[in-house]
Design a protein around this motif. Sequence first.
Motif, PDB file in Angstrom:
ATOM      1  N   ALA A  41       0.833  -1.202   0.000  1.00  0.00           N
ATOM      2  CA  ALA A  41       0.000   0.000   0.000  1.00  0.00           C
ATOM      3  C   ALA A  41       0.865   1.249   0.000  1.00  0.00           C
ATOM      4  CB  ALA A  41      -0.914  -0.001   1.219  1.00  0.00           C
ATOM      5  N   GLY A  42       0.548   2.160  -0.908  1.00  0.00           N
ATOM      6  CA  GLY A  42       1.248   3.434  -0.946  1.00  0.00           C
ATOM      7  C   GLY A  42       2.679   3.337  -1.441  1.00  0.00           C
ATOM      8  N   SER A  43       3.047   2.225  -2.064  1.00  0.00           N
ATOM      9  CA  SER A  43       4.420   2.095  -2.544  1.00  0.00           C
ATOM     10  C   SER A  43       4.640   2.939  -3.784  1.00  0.00           C
ATOM     11  CB  SER A  43       4.722   0.615  -2.844  1.00  0.00           C
ATOM     12  OG  SER A  43       3.889   0.162  -3.897  1.00  0.00           O
ATOM     13  N   ASN A  44       5.898   3.220  -4.061  1.00  0.00           N
ATOM     14  CA  ASN A  44       6.289   3.980  -5.254  1.00  0.00           C
ATOM     15  C   ASN A  44       5.638   5.358  -5.299  1.00  0.00           C
ATOM     16  OD1 ASN A  44       7.781   1.751  -6.187  1.00  0.00           O
ATOM     17  ND2 ASN A  44       5.925   0.841  -7.052  1.00  0.00           N
ATOM     18  N   GLY A  45       5.336   5.911  -4.145  1.00  0.00           N
ATOM     19  CA  GLY A  45       4.765   7.254  -4.111  1.00  0.00           C
ATOM     20  C   GLY A  45       3.369   7.338  -4.672  1.00  0.00           C
ATOM     21  N   ILE A  46       2.634   6.219  -4.693  1.00  0.00           N
ATOM     22  CA  ILE A  46       1.299   6.175  -5.299  1.00  0.00           C
ATOM     23  C   ILE A  46       0.291   5.640  -4.293  1.00  0.00           C
ATOM     24  CG2 ILE A  46      -0.122   4.978  -7.032  1.00  0.00           C
ATOM     25  CD1 ILE A  46       2.262   5.066  -8.906  1.00  0.00           C
ATOM     26  N   ILE A  47      -0.864   6.269  -4.252  1.00  0.00           N
ATOM     27  CA  ILE A  47      -2.012   5.755  -3.506  1.00  0.00           C
ATOM     28  C   ILE A  47      -3.081   5.422  -4.530  1.00  0.00           C
ATOM     29  CG2 ILE A  47      -3.803   6.265  -1.818  1.00  0.00           C
ATOM     30  CD1 ILE A  47      -1.868   8.206  -0.490  1.00  0.00           C
ATOM     31  N   ARG A  48      -3.413   4.150  -4.637  1.00  0.00           N
ATOM     32  CA  ARG A  48      -4.400   3.725  -5.625  1.00  0.00           C
ATOM     33  C   ARG A  48      -5.803   3.759  -5.024  1.00  0.00           C
ATOM     34  NH1 ARG A  48       0.210   0.963  -6.471  1.00  0.00           N
ATOM     35  NH2 ARG A  48       1.041   0.954  -8.596  1.00  0.00           N
ATOM     36  N   LEU A  49      -6.714   4.379  -5.760  1.00  0.00           N
ATOM     37  CA  LEU A  49      -8.090   4.552  -5.304  1.00  0.00           C
ATOM     38  C   LEU A  49      -9.020   3.869  -6.297  1.00  0.00           C
ATOM     39  CD1 LEU A  49      -9.996   5.902  -3.267  1.00  0.00           C
ATOM     40  CD2 LEU A  49      -9.946   7.947  -4.683  1.00  0.00           C
ATOM     41  N   GLY A  50      -9.735   2.841  -5.862  1.00  0.00           N
ATOM     42  CA  GLY A  50     -10.642   2.115  -6.738  1.00  0.00           C
ATOM     43  C   GLY A  50     -11.973   2.833  -6.897  1.00  0.00           C
ATOM     44  N   LEU A  51     -12.319   3.161  -8.132  1.00  0.00           N
ATOM     45  CA  LEU A  51     -13.584   3.843  -8.436  1.00  0.00           C
ATOM     46  C   LEU A  51     -14.530   2.824  -9.058  1.00  0.00           C
ATOM     47  CD1 LEU A  51     -12.199   7.207  -9.881  1.00  0.00           C
ATOM     48  CD2 LEU A  51     -12.613   6.551  -7.497  1.00  0.00           C
ATOM     49  N   VAL A  52     -15.494   2.379  -8.259  1.00  0.00           N
ATOM     50  CA  VAL A  52     -16.401   1.298  -8.660  1.00  0.00           C
ATOM     51  C   VAL A  52     -17.655   1.915  -9.277  1.00  0.00           C
ATOM     52  CG1 VAL A  52     -17.532  -0.834  -7.904  1.00  0.00           C
ATOM     53  CG2 VAL A  52     -15.527   0.014  -6.673  1.00  0.00           C
ATOM     54  N   HIS A  53     -17.623   2.142 -10.582  1.00  0.00           N
ATOM     55  CA  HIS A  53     -18.734   2.815 -11.241  1.00  0.00           C
ATOM     56  C   HIS A  53     -19.077   2.152 -12.565  1.00  0.00           C
ATOM     57  CE1 HIS A  53     -19.421   6.112  -8.517  1.00  0.00           C
ATOM     58  NE2 HIS A  53     -18.161   6.492  -8.564  1.00  0.00           N
ATOM     59  N   SER A  54     -20.305   2.403 -13.006  1.00  0.00           N
ATOM     60  CA  SER A  54     -20.763   1.935 -14.312  1.00  0.00           C
ATOM     61  C   SER A  54     -20.545   3.038 -15.341  1.00  0.00           C
ATOM     62  CB  SER A  54     -22.243   1.561 -14.260  1.00  0.00           C
ATOM     63  OG  SER A  54     -22.459   0.477 -13.384  1.00  0.00           O
ATOM     64  N   ILE A  55     -19.854   2.696 -16.408  1.00  0.00           N
ATOM     65  CA  ILE A  55     -19.672   3.625 -17.515  1.00  0.00           C
ATOM     66  C   ILE A  55     -20.694   3.328 -18.612  1.00  0.00           C
ATOM     67  CG2 ILE A  55     -18.022   4.453 -19.249  1.00  0.00           C
ATOM     68  CD1 ILE A  55     -15.793   3.620 -17.330  1.00  0.00           C
ATOM     69  N   THR A  56     -21.092   2.059 -18.694  1.00  0.00           N
ATOM     70  CA  THR A  56     -22.067   1.643 -19.696  1.00  0.00           C
ATOM     71  C   THR A  56     -23.320   1.113 -19.005  1.00  0.00           C
ATOM     72  OG1 THR A  56     -21.080  -0.574 -19.796  1.00  0.00           O
ATOM     73  CG2 THR A  56     -20.272   1.060 -21.352  1.00  0.00           C
ATOM     74  N   GLY A  57     -24.390   0.925 -19.781  1.00  0.00           N
ATOM     75  CA  GLY A  57     -25.634   0.393 -19.238  1.00  0.00           C
ATOM     76  C   GLY A  57     -26.549   1.479 -18.696  1.00  0.00           C
ATOM     77  N   ALA A  58     -27.648   1.050 -18.069  1.00  0.00           N
ATOM     78  CA  ALA A  58     -28.674   1.987 -17.608  1.00  0.00           C
ATOM     79  C   ALA A  58     -28.159   2.974 -16.579  1.00  0.00           C
ATOM     80  CB  ALA A  58     -29.863   1.201 -17.033  1.00  0.00           C
ATOM     81  N   ASP A  59     -27.222   2.547 -15.730  1.00  0.00           N
ATOM     82  CA  ASP A  59     -26.693   3.429 -14.685  1.00  0.00           C
ATOM     83  C   ASP A  59     -25.545   4.297 -15.179  1.00  0.00           C
ATOM     84  OD1 ASP A  59     -28.498   2.347 -12.919  1.00  0.00           O
ATOM     85  OD2 ASP A  59     -27.089   0.873 -12.096  1.00  0.00           O
ATOM     86  N   GLY A  60     -25.114   4.080 -16.412  1.00  0.00           N
ATOM     87  CA  GLY A  60     -23.945   4.795 -16.935  1.00  0.00           C
ATOM     88  C   GLY A  60     -24.026   6.300 -16.834  1.00  0.00           C
ATOM     89  N   PRO A  61     -25.128   6.951 -17.302  1.00  0.00           N
ATOM     90  CA  PRO A  61     -25.180   8.417 -17.245  1.00  0.00           C
ATOM     91  C   PRO A  61     -25.033   8.979 -15.835  1.00  0.00           C
ATOM     92  CG  PRO A  61     -26.853   7.579 -18.748  1.00  0.00           C
ATOM     93  CD  PRO A  61     -26.268   6.384 -18.058  1.00  0.00           C
ATOM     94  N   SER A  62     -25.727   8.370 -14.858  1.00  0.00           N
ATOM     95  CA  SER A  62     -25.661   8.870 -13.480  1.00  0.00           C
ATOM     96  C   SER A  62     -24.284   8.632 -12.872  1.00  0.00           C
ATOM     97  CB  SER A  62     -26.732   8.197 -12.618  1.00  0.00           C
ATOM     98  OG  SER A  62     -28.027   8.515 -13.075  1.00  0.00           O
ATOM     99  N   GLU A  63     -23.749   7.427 -13.065  1.00  0.00           N
ATOM    100  CA  GLU A  63     -22.480   7.113 -12.431  1.00  0.00           C
ATOM    101  C   GLU A  63     -21.299   7.782 -13.126  1.00  0.00           C
ATOM    102  OE1 GLU A  63     -21.758   3.588 -10.250  1.00  0.00           O
ATOM    103  OE2 GLU A  63     -23.477   2.574 -11.162  1.00  0.00           O
ATOM    104  N   THR A  64     -21.427   8.041 -14.414  1.00  0.00           N
ATOM    105  CA  THR A  64     -20.359   8.767 -15.104  1.00  0.00           C
ATOM    106  C   THR A  64     -20.229  10.178 -14.543  1.00  0.00           C
ATOM    107  OG1 THR A  64     -20.659   7.474 -17.125  1.00  0.00           O
ATOM    108  CG2 THR A  64     -19.529   9.568 -17.337  1.00  0.00           C
ATOM    109  N   ALA A  65     -21.373  10.791 -14.184  1.00  0.00           N
ATOM    110  CA  ALA A  65     -21.322  12.115 -13.564  1.00  0.00           C
ATOM    111  C   ALA A  65     -20.564  12.054 -12.237  1.00  0.00           C
ATOM    112  CB  ALA A  65     -22.742  12.643 -13.350  1.00  0.00           C
ATOM    113  N   MET A  66     -20.822  11.007 -11.440  1.00  0.00           N
ATOM    114  CA  MET A  66     -20.078  10.837 -10.190  1.00  0.00           C
ATOM    115  C   MET A  66     -18.588  10.651 -10.471  1.00  0.00           C
ATOM    116  SD  MET A  66     -22.499   8.135  -8.139  1.00  0.00           S
ATOM    117  CE  MET A  66     -24.186   8.510  -7.663  1.00  0.00           C
ATOM    118  N   LEU A  67     -18.306   9.829 -11.481  1.00  0.00           N
ATOM    119  CA  LEU A  67     -16.917   9.542 -11.825  1.00  0.00           C
ATOM    120  C   LEU A  67     -16.176  10.808 -12.244  1.00  0.00           C
ATOM    121  CD1 LEU A  67     -14.889   7.241 -12.082  1.00  0.00           C
ATOM    122  CD2 LEU A  67     -15.740   6.825 -14.376  1.00  0.00           C
ATOM    123  N   LYS A  68     -16.844  11.657 -13.014  1.00  0.00           N
ATOM    124  CA  LYS A  68     -16.221  12.917 -13.420  1.00  0.00           C
ATOM    125  C   LYS A  68     -15.892  13.778 -12.198  1.00  0.00           C
ATOM    126  CE  LYS A  68     -18.271  13.534 -18.033  1.00  0.00           C
ATOM    127  NZ  LYS A  68     -19.110  14.425 -18.857  1.00  0.00           N
TER     128      LYS A  68
END
Length: 293
Positions: A163-190
């Motif tokens: 965790a946190g190696s190489n000066g990086i903190i990785r953050l998992g963004l669990v969102h739908s880009i496609t499908g029925a939830d895509g428009p709403s979740e893409t806004a969150m992702l942005k």
Amino acid sequence: QHTDLVNGTCTCQPTYHCTDGSCAAKEIRYCNTTVQPATQQCMALTANVNGVCKCLPEYKCNDNHDCKPEILGCGDAIVATYQQCPAWLTAKDGKCQCKDLYACGTNNDCVLSQCGGDIVSNCEIYRFGTPTNGICLCRKCKDGTVLVNNECTENAQVSPAPAGSNGIIRLGLVHSITGADGPSETAMLKAEMIAINEINTQGLLGKTVVPVILDSASSAETAISNAEKMVTALSAEALIGCLSIDCRDGVIDVAIQHGVPFWFPSNDEGELCEETFFSTGGLPNQLLVSAIN
């Protein structure tokens, strides 16, 4: 009826022809068909060109002899007046291009990008580092392997980076880009990408936040599987995402199992108390009480 007085003579109007002393409507002729002006007329959006009905410059004659604009996909060059970009694309530099944080994929669709460069539409992970010449680096590993530290590695040999190696903190963004939830979740992702970019201008604990993005495709089962992969194979140290309750409840279990924090950015019914769970959306008392008042 259907006549005009022309030089002392009752003459049929342009869309009618004289037959047996009355005016009958001219036969409609479609694009790329011959026309006899005396008894026939070209359909709308066409003009008579040397005895043939031709579409106006903004339109193209299709296989059904209808005049329609040709709708292009992203990355397609605009070379004719009848070619148009759909509403979700914009015309720029002679091509139909994606808007905002998107880039053209291999299937002429728009896929999420941070820096607006070349990426493929079926990527399992988008690697957002420092953009090089405007290109957002992205790759997809073959079946049976996963992307770890930018290298495709066999699942059985995966050894997640600390965790946190190489000066990086990785953050998992669990969102739908496609499908029925895509428009709403893409806004969150942005919004999350904007926040990450702002954080990275100063750094966080001397490290850079790198988003790990997998498309949930509007499926709770896929979201849960992606969350598991993010934590175990892609070294994500925290999770943000989900829109539906089914997705949220499943990802909570992943967060609890692996001891990583999970932020849920959508509305929440409350009554959840887990050490690793945080909800930033409105609760019933915040939404309903104010509405009732």
